[in-house]
Scaffold this active site. Structure first.
Site, short mmCIF file in Angstrom:
data_model
loop_
_atom_site.label_atom_id
_atom_site.label_comp_id
_atom_site.label_asym_id
_atom_site.label_seq_id
_atom_site.Cartn_x
_atom_site.Cartn_y
_atom_site.Cartn_z
N LYS A 64 0.84 -1.21 0.00
CA LYS A 64 0.00 0.00 0.00
C LYS A 64 0.87 1.26 0.00
O LYS A 64 0.60 2.22 -0.72
CB LYS A 64 -0.95 -0.01 1.21
CG LYS A 64 -2.06 -1.05 1.08
CD LYS A 64 -2.79 -1.32 2.39
CE LYS A 64 -3.78 -2.48 2.21
NZ LYS A 64 -4.45 -2.89 3.46
N GLN A 108 -4.70 -1.24 9.55
CA GLN A 108 -4.63 -2.60 9.01
C GLN A 108 -5.26 -3.60 9.98
O GLN A 108 -4.97 -3.58 11.17
CB GLN A 108 -3.17 -2.98 8.71
CG GLN A 108 -2.98 -4.31 8.03
CD GLN A 108 -3.54 -4.37 6.61
OE1 GLN A 108 -3.64 -3.36 5.91
NE2 GLN A 108 -3.94 -5.56 6.18
N ASP A 131 -10.86 2.97 3.88
CA ASP A 131 -11.28 1.56 3.85
C ASP A 131 -12.80 1.45 3.68
O ASP A 131 -13.30 0.37 3.34
CB ASP A 131 -10.92 0.90 5.19
CG ASP A 131 -9.70 -0.02 5.08
OD1 ASP A 131 -9.48 -0.57 3.98
OD2 ASP A 131 -8.99 -0.18 6.09
N1 GUN Z 1 -6.93 -6.76 6.27
C1 GUN Z 1 -7.29 -7.55 5.22
N2 GUN Z 1 -7.93 -6.82 4.29
C2 GUN Z 1 -7.96 -5.57 4.74
C3 GUN Z 1 -8.48 -4.35 4.19
O1 GUN Z 1 -9.05 -4.28 3.11
N3 GUN Z 1 -8.31 -3.25 4.97
C4 GUN Z 1 -7.70 -3.29 6.17
N4 GUN Z 1 -7.60 -2.16 6.86
N5 GUN Z 1 -7.21 -4.39 6.70
C5 GUN Z 1 -7.34 -5.52 5.97
#
Ligand code: GUN
Length: 310
Positions: A64, A108, A131
């Site tokens: 990311k 996350q 998100d």
């Molecule tokens: N963990 C697994 N997928 C995601 C996601 O799309 N966003 C976040 N913040 N954590 C994750």
């Protein structure tokens, strides 16, 4: 049914929906739009918060950050010890909410067990919630106000690939039967709302669904988001269906890697080889939905930055 995938002959080999190629195109557009914003004095800023050392999360967070830099964004990562208190994580999120250089905040998941994830996610300002997990954004999506919401990245990316497949196959999505397997807040539920907004007839199936094979067999559009390797069998799939496989499951591979460790490989929630013989179009794993998720995170960050300046 005229205009549905069903009306075509049984497919011998599905059209492969190239998520990598589509995401590259989307990221290129985001980079250009970010340049326009920078010219106005606003550099889109993304903050990623990682608590603990979950190896998969570390890989995702790095990816990311790299994507944000490639788009020309201001990118920061906050890595906190696994023992960090819930109050400290919330305090960090509050500080990021107040930071004008940050337009998008991503915490996350999963968070360590002693932290209430819902409480942390509800602390993120809805306008910076890239998100799309905050109840305000989930609510806006549920009432069809998608233009005001920030939409969860995996379902948003899946919709782009679905439209691409429909275009390629020459089918109209409105009116088709969609089955979403999985009812998570991250994928299944928001995906169902997006499909509904596109006028499909939507069923959400889950672990308690009776006769899943029969439900899947109705789907002109199948979205698999269960997190179980290849659990959806090719033989269940309606000939010509569009299959969006959201699963990313690591399974044992064959032989040993260079370090002498047993090899692993990634598979989706759909048994790919057999599904290819029935589906009209299918997303591969890897290289399907995965790259789109990161591209949509960048899109949401850009959108949040654009909205911050009206
Ligand atoms: N963990 C697994 N997928 C995601 C996601 O799309 N966003 C976040 N913040 N954590 C994750």
């Amino acid at each position: 049914m005229a205009g549905s995938p069903e009306s075509s002959q049984a497919y011998l080999q599905a059209y492969l929906i190239d998520g990598k190629a589509v995401s590259t195109e989307v990221l290129g557009e985001i980079e250009l739009a970010a340049r326009d914003l920078v010219a106005l004095g606003v550099r889109p800023g993304l903050a990623v918060v990682l608590v603990g050392e979950d190896p998969a999360s570390q890989v995702y967070v790095r990816a990311k950050g790299r994507a944000a830099e490639a788009c020309g964004f201001h990118s920061v990562q906050h890595t906190l010890d696994a023992a960090t208190s819930e109050a400290d994580v919330i305090a960090l999120v509050a500080a990021l909410n107040a930071d004008p250089a940050i337009h998008g905040i991503l915490v996350q998941l999963p968070l360590p067990a002693h932290i209430d994830s819902a409480k942390v996610l509800e602390t993120v300002s809805p306008t910076k919630d890239v998100d799309g997990f905050h109840p305000v954004n989930a609510g806006l999506l549920a009432i069809g106000q998608t233009h005001r919401a920030l939409i969860p990245c995996t379902p948003a990316g899946s919709m782009i690939l679905l439209r691409e497949a429909a275009r390629k196959l020459g089918v109209t999505l409105a009116g088709l039967e969609a089955v979403v397997v999985g009812r998570s807040n991250i994928v299944g539920k928001p995906m169902a709302h997006l499909l509904l907004a596109e006028n499909l007839t939507v069923t959400i199936a889950h672990s308690r669904t009776r006769d899943l094979a029969a439900v899947v067999a109705r789907a002109d559009v199948l979205v698999a988001a269960v997190g179980l390797p290849e659990m959806i069998e090719g033989a269940w799939i309606k000939p010509g269906a569009i299959v969006i496989d959201v699963g990313i499951n690591r399974v044992p591979g064959e032989g040993l890697d260079k370090a002498g460790k047993p090899k692993t490989r990634l598979v989706g929630d759909v048994a790919f080889a057999s599904a290819c013989k029935r589906a009209g179009a299918i997303t591969p794993v890897p290289g399907g939905v995965g790259p789109m998720t990161i591209a949509m995170l960048m899109k949401n960050t850009l959108t949040a930055a654009q909205r911050s300046v009206g």
